[in-house]
Design a protein around this motif. Structure first.
Motif, mmCIF file in Angstrom:
data_model
loop_
_atom_site.group_PDB
_atom_site.id
_atom_site.type_symbol
_atom_site.label_atom_id
_atom_site.label_comp_id
_atom_site.label_asym_id
_atom_site.label_seq_id
_atom_site.Cartn_x
_atom_site.Cartn_y
_atom_site.Cartn_z
ATOM 1 N N LEU A 149 0.835 -1.193 0.000
ATOM 2 C CA LEU A 149 0.000 0.000 0.000
ATOM 3 C C LEU A 149 0.875 1.250 0.000
ATOM 4 N N ILE A 150 0.666 2.092 -0.983
ATOM 5 C CA ILE A 150 1.418 3.343 -1.060
ATOM 6 C C ILE A 150 0.928 4.273 0.047
ATOM 7 N N GLY A 151 1.849 4.813 0.800
ATOM 8 C CA GLY A 151 1.453 5.709 1.886
ATOM 9 C C GLY A 151 2.528 5.819 2.932
ATOM 10 N N ARG A 152 2.127 5.589 4.168
ATOM 11 C CA ARG A 152 3.033 5.807 5.281
ATOM 12 C C ARG A 152 4.207 4.826 5.294
ATOM 13 N N TYR A 153 3.946 3.552 4.952
ATOM 14 C CA TYR A 153 4.968 2.530 5.116
ATOM 15 C C TYR A 153 5.687 2.142 3.829
ATOM 16 N N TYR A 154 5.108 2.458 2.681
ATOM 17 C CA TYR A 154 5.769 2.211 1.394
ATOM 18 C C TYR A 154 5.592 3.438 0.508
ATOM 19 N N ASP A 155 6.672 3.820 -0.191
ATOM 20 C CA ASP A 155 6.575 4.984 -1.071
ATOM 21 C C ASP A 155 5.995 4.583 -2.416
ATOM 22 N N SER A 156 5.922 5.513 -3.341
ATOM 23 C CA SER A 156 5.280 5.279 -4.629
ATOM 24 C C SER A 156 6.003 4.239 -5.474
ATOM 25 N N GLN A 157 7.238 3.888 -5.103
ATOM 26 C CA GLN A 157 7.995 2.860 -5.819
ATOM 27 C C GLN A 157 7.943 1.505 -5.099
ATOM 28 N N GLY A 158 7.242 1.476 -3.976
ATOM 29 C CA GLY A 158 7.143 0.230 -3.221
ATOM 30 C C GLY A 158 8.297 -0.009 -2.270
ATOM 31 N N ASN A 159 9.076 1.022 -2.030
ATOM 32 C CA ASN A 159 10.203 0.896 -1.107
ATOM 33 C C ASN A 159 9.755 1.206 0.322
ATOM 34 N N PRO A 160 10.272 0.477 1.317
ATOM 35 C CA PRO A 160 9.876 0.751 2.706
ATOM 36 C C PRO A 160 10.331 2.137 3.147
ATOM 37 N N THR A 161 9.485 2.824 3.899
ATOM 38 C CA THR A 161 9.799 4.164 4.385
ATOM 39 C C THR A 161 10.469 4.084 5.758
ATOM 40 N N LYS A 162 10.885 5.220 6.239
ATOM 41 C CA LYS A 162 11.530 5.269 7.558
ATOM 42 C C LYS A 162 10.553 4.858 8.655
ATOM 43 N N TYR A 163 9.248 5.058 8.424
ATOM 44 C CA TYR A 163 8.268 4.698 9.440
ATOM 45 C C TYR A 163 8.182 3.176 9.598
ATOM 46 N N LEU A 164 8.192 2.455 8.477
ATOM 47 C CA LEU A 164 8.156 0.998 8.547
ATOM 48 C C LEU A 164 9.430 0.471 9.197
ATOM 49 N N LYS A 165 10.557 1.027 8.794
ATOM 50 C CA LYS A 165 11.827 0.601 9.379
ATOM 51 C C LYS A 165 11.834 0.880 10.880
ATOM 52 N N GLY A 166 11.248 2.013 11.269
ATOM 53 C CA GLY A 166 11.188 2.351 12.693
ATOM 54 C C GLY A 166 10.341 1.366 13.479
ATOM 55 N N VAL A 167 9.188 0.975 12.921
ATOM 56 C CA VAL A 167 8.327 0.004 13.593
ATOM 57 C C VAL A 167 9.048 -1.331 13.754
#
Length: 227
Positions: free
Chosen positions: A118-136
């Motif tokens: 899902l594009i949003g908080r945990y994955y960016d528009s390219q499907g890469n994990p964001t800092k929020y997912l890594k933090g969790v």
């Protein structure tokens, strides 16, 4: 070549081909979803699968239609996202231990079909994990370590026996030692809240700081009534 041997060879080739197909399926690029797209797959249209997002991972939970379809106990989750924004994240972190969030996602990976990101908080528009997912995930790992440490420490001091009935209320007791309330420091780090457990201490340990006797219970009583 004997007929049986040929059959075994064919089956082996088919198994190898299936393994290749499965590997290619796993390596294919996951579908990227938007919140709007996901909301359509909420179980109200029986011609569509039922999808659910958790920590940015989307799962096909159609086989659990009795739970996730209309009238099911989890229908309100279908076509929606669990733990996606700051509000959801805070509320769950207060209720659950952080590592349980990732464990829950692991449960969905094992039980249901992974359907994309899902594009949003945990994955960016390219499907890469964001800092929020890594933090969790970092917090979850730390939470697991704290839990393991807490279990190890608590194993050194046995917990009280306990029982409760509507007629007689509650009671705690020790087969060896005396019941005292003691803080569980790991819970403070995991949930932000202070909690206590009943543990059994020997007489020469009762003066340790932090131990709380049950109200109305004799100093050396092995059994205490509780509300």
């Amino acid at each position: 070549m004997a007929r049986g041997a040929r059959l075994l060879l064919v089956l082996a080739l088919l198994a190898a081909l299936l393994a290749v197909v499965l590997q290619l399926y796993r390596l294919r690029k996951p579908k990227l979803w938007t919140v709007e797209e996901l909301s359509v797959y909420n179980g109200t249209d029986e011609g569509l699968p039922i999808l659910l997002g958790i920590l940015g991972s989307v799962f096909d939970v159609t086989k659990g239609r009795s739970h996730y379809g209309p009238g099911g106990g989890y229908h309100h989750f279908s076509g929606s996202i669990l733990m996606t924004g700051m509000h959801h994240e805070r509320s769950f972190l207060e209720i659950l231990q952080v590592n349980s969030i990732v464990d829950w996602r692991k449960f969905y990976y094992e039980r249901y079909i992974f359907a994309g990101k899902l594009i949003g908080r945990y994955y960016d528009s390219q499907g890469n994990p964001t800092k929020y997912l890594k933090g969790v995930e970092v917090k979850a790992k730390r939470g697991a370590q704290l839990l393991e440490k807490q279990k190890s420490e608590e194993a050194k001091i046995p917990s009280c026996n306990s029982k409760w009935s509507q007629q007689e209320g509650g009671e705690v007791w020790c087969d060896s030692g005396y019941p005292r309330l003691v803080r569980r420091p790991g819970d403070i780090a995991l949930t932000g809240q202070v909690s206590q457990r009943c543990a059994c201490f020997q007489e020469d340990e009762l003066n340790k700081p932090g131990l709380v006797a049950y109200e109305g219970c004799d100093h050396l009583s092995k059994s205490c009534k509780v509300n």
